[in-house]
Enzyme design. Structure first.
Site, short mmCIF file in Angstrom:
data_model
loop_
_atom_site.label_atom_id
_atom_site.label_comp_id
_atom_site.label_asym_id
_atom_site.label_seq_id
_atom_site.Cartn_x
_atom_site.Cartn_y
_atom_site.Cartn_z
N HIS A 62 1.08 -1.20 0.19
CA HIS A 62 -0.17 0.19 -0.05
C HIS A 62 0.83 0.75 0.15
O HIS A 62 2.23 1.22 -0.37
CB HIS A 62 -1.13 0.10 1.23
CG HIS A 62 -0.37 0.47 2.55
ND1 HIS A 62 0.53 -0.61 2.88
CD2 HIS A 62 -0.55 0.93 3.85
CE1 HIS A 62 1.21 -0.51 4.11
NE2 HIS A 62 0.41 0.50 4.63
N HIS A 64 1.58 3.86 1.94
CA HIS A 64 2.30 4.73 3.25
C HIS A 64 3.36 4.32 3.02
O HIS A 64 4.56 3.09 2.35
CB HIS A 64 1.57 3.90 4.27
CG HIS A 64 0.79 4.24 4.83
ND1 HIS A 64 -0.14 3.29 5.99
CD2 HIS A 64 -1.17 5.60 5.00
CE1 HIS A 64 -1.41 4.28 5.93
NE2 HIS A 64 -1.59 5.45 5.25
N ASP A 66 6.48 4.05 4.68
CA ASP A 66 7.36 3.23 5.28
C ASP A 66 7.54 1.61 4.42
O ASP A 66 7.65 1.46 4.73
CB ASP A 66 6.87 2.75 6.60
CG ASP A 66 5.19 1.93 7.03
OD1 ASP A 66 4.53 2.41 6.04
OD2 ASP A 66 5.05 1.53 7.71
N HIS A 67 6.65 1.52 3.33
CA HIS A 67 6.27 0.01 2.73
C HIS A 67 7.48 0.81 1.52
O HIS A 67 6.88 -0.07 0.14
CB HIS A 67 4.59 -0.16 2.77
CG HIS A 67 4.62 -0.75 3.98
ND1 HIS A 67 4.21 -2.46 4.15
CD2 HIS A 67 3.86 0.16 4.49
CE1 HIS A 67 4.06 -2.40 5.18
NE2 HIS A 67 3.81 -0.77 6.13
N HIS A 139 -7.21 -2.19 6.20
CA HIS A 139 -6.47 -0.84 7.06
C HIS A 139 -7.10 1.00 6.89
O HIS A 139 -7.95 0.53 5.57
CB HIS A 139 -4.94 -0.51 6.46
CG HIS A 139 -3.70 -0.61 6.51
ND1 HIS A 139 -3.35 -0.51 7.87
CD2 HIS A 139 -2.81 0.34 6.28
CE1 HIS A 139 -2.80 0.31 8.59
NE2 HIS A 139 -2.08 0.54 7.39
N ASP A 209 0.18 -4.47 7.49
CA ASP A 209 -0.93 -3.66 7.60
C ASP A 209 -2.21 -3.84 7.76
O ASP A 209 -3.00 -2.89 6.60
CB ASP A 209 -0.41 -2.09 6.65
CG ASP A 209 0.71 -1.24 7.07
OD1 ASP A 209 1.64 -2.62 8.15
OD2 ASP A 209 0.90 -0.26 7.43
N HIS A 267 6.48 -6.17 11.19
CA HIS A 267 6.53 -4.76 11.53
C HIS A 267 5.83 -4.29 13.27
O HIS A 267 5.14 -3.92 13.25
CB HIS A 267 4.77 -4.48 10.45
CG HIS A 267 4.48 -2.86 10.24
ND1 HIS A 267 3.96 -2.36 11.27
CD2 HIS A 267 3.99 -2.44 8.91
CE1 HIS A 267 4.09 -1.04 10.73
NE2 HIS A 267 4.21 -1.39 9.43
ZN LIG Z 1 3.54 0.17 7.60
ZN LIG Z 2 -0.51 1.34 6.51
#
Ligand SMILES: [Zn+2]
Ligand SMILES: [Zn+2]
Length: 302
Positions: A62, A64, A66-67, A139, A209, A267
């Site tokens: 996804h 976000h 951090d990914h 999420h 997530d 995670h």
């Molecule tokens: Zn994340």
């Molecule tokens: Zn996320």
């Protein structure tokens, strides 16, 4: 074929001194699959000595940061390291725009073609030897879980049995392997009399997530390894609900319901310097749980 799974980054949201942002490298023979590409992934990837010019697919769960903030760095480093082969990037809606924006605004000096595909739930890769399916997790924004599954391989051919039946080595053996029966000197010989039952391949599911949910449980069912969001322990269960994550014991319940062989907690929130409580909580529900450090590798085989 055995799969080698290296946890390049096992943290989440922000890194801490123990854990990098999410990324999992899967080596299957000469091929590489990368699940998520958190910031700094290229350093871990190079450290893992995975090779920079192999057939490679990157799956983004996804959008976000951090990914996927590691994608520009990964593309840049691969180019400098001499990659010439196409790189395929697969993710939910928005991934094409992100990669294009990076390419428009930054001179990547990319020497290799980049194929970016936006996908949804269902089959997202259909390779002759394996498929990858996706399902929507739960999420704050659209987030895909991915399941990699090898297609069943044909059973083992038994040359001793074939010779005993008087079938000479050569093209007839191949025909017996590939068709239900052959006719030889007026005799009908069934394939199953010399070929064993089909052999199942390995299955790995990557689900980050996400709250525990039916879609992910269904996708993960029968996996040899399930890598599941385990951001928090039970004392922070309300945070998990609020931010669309799972606790370690919720991840363990998914593993139990999905009858997987092994669960890897993943995670892990940066607030845990020592994640032992998460492992203990998960093992109470599902004993076959592991919690890997960054750069640890596990092997999976069917
Ligand atoms: Zn994340
Ligand atoms: Zn996320």
């Amino acid at each position: 074929m055995p799969l080698s799974v290296t946890f390049l980054g096992t943290g989440g949201s922000v890194p801490n001194k123990f854990r990098n942002l999410p990324s999992v490298l899967v080596r299957r023979g000469p091929e590489l699959l990368l699940f998520d590409c958190g910031e700094g992934t290229q350093k871990q990837f190079l450290q893992a000595k995975a090779g920079t010019n192999r057939k490679m697919r990157i799956f983004i769960s996804h959008l976000h940061g951090d990914h996927m903030f590691g994608l520009p760095g990964m593309m840049h480093s691969l180019s400098f390291m001499g990659r010439t082969r196409e790189l395929e990037i697969i993710g939910p809606r928005g991934i094409v725009q992100f990669v294009r924006s990076v390419n428009r605004t930054v001179r990547l000096y990319s020497r290799f073609p980049i194929l970016v595909r936006e996908v949804s739930a269902g089959q997202v890769v259909n390779d002759p030897e394996y498929e990858v399916r996706a399902a929507w997790g739960k999420h704050g924004i659209p987030c895909l879980a991915y399941a990699f599954q090898e297609k069943p391989k044909s059973g083992k051919f038994d040359p001793v049995k074939a010779r005993r039946l008087g079938i000479p080595e050569g093209p007839l053996w191949k025909r017996l392997q590939n068709s239900p029966a052959i006719t030889f000197k007026g005799r009908r010989i069934l394939s199953r009399s010399v070929v064993g039952p089909p052999r199942r391949g390995s299955k790995l599911t990557y689900a980050v997530d996400t709250r525990p949910c039916q879609e992910v449980t269904k996708l993960a069912t029968g996996s040899d390894l399930l890598i599941h969001d385990s951001c928090f322990d039970e004392s922070a269960a309300s945070k998990a609900r609020e931010y669309g994550h799972s606790t370690a014991s919720e991840a363990a319940s998914v593993a139990k319901k999905g009858k997987v062989r092994e669960l890897a907690l993943f995670h892990i929130s940066a607030m845990y310097e020592d994640p032992t409580p998460l492992l203990k909580e998960a093992r109470r529900v599902f004993p076959h749980t592991i919690l890997c450090k960054d750069m640890e590798t596990v092997q999976i085989a069917p």
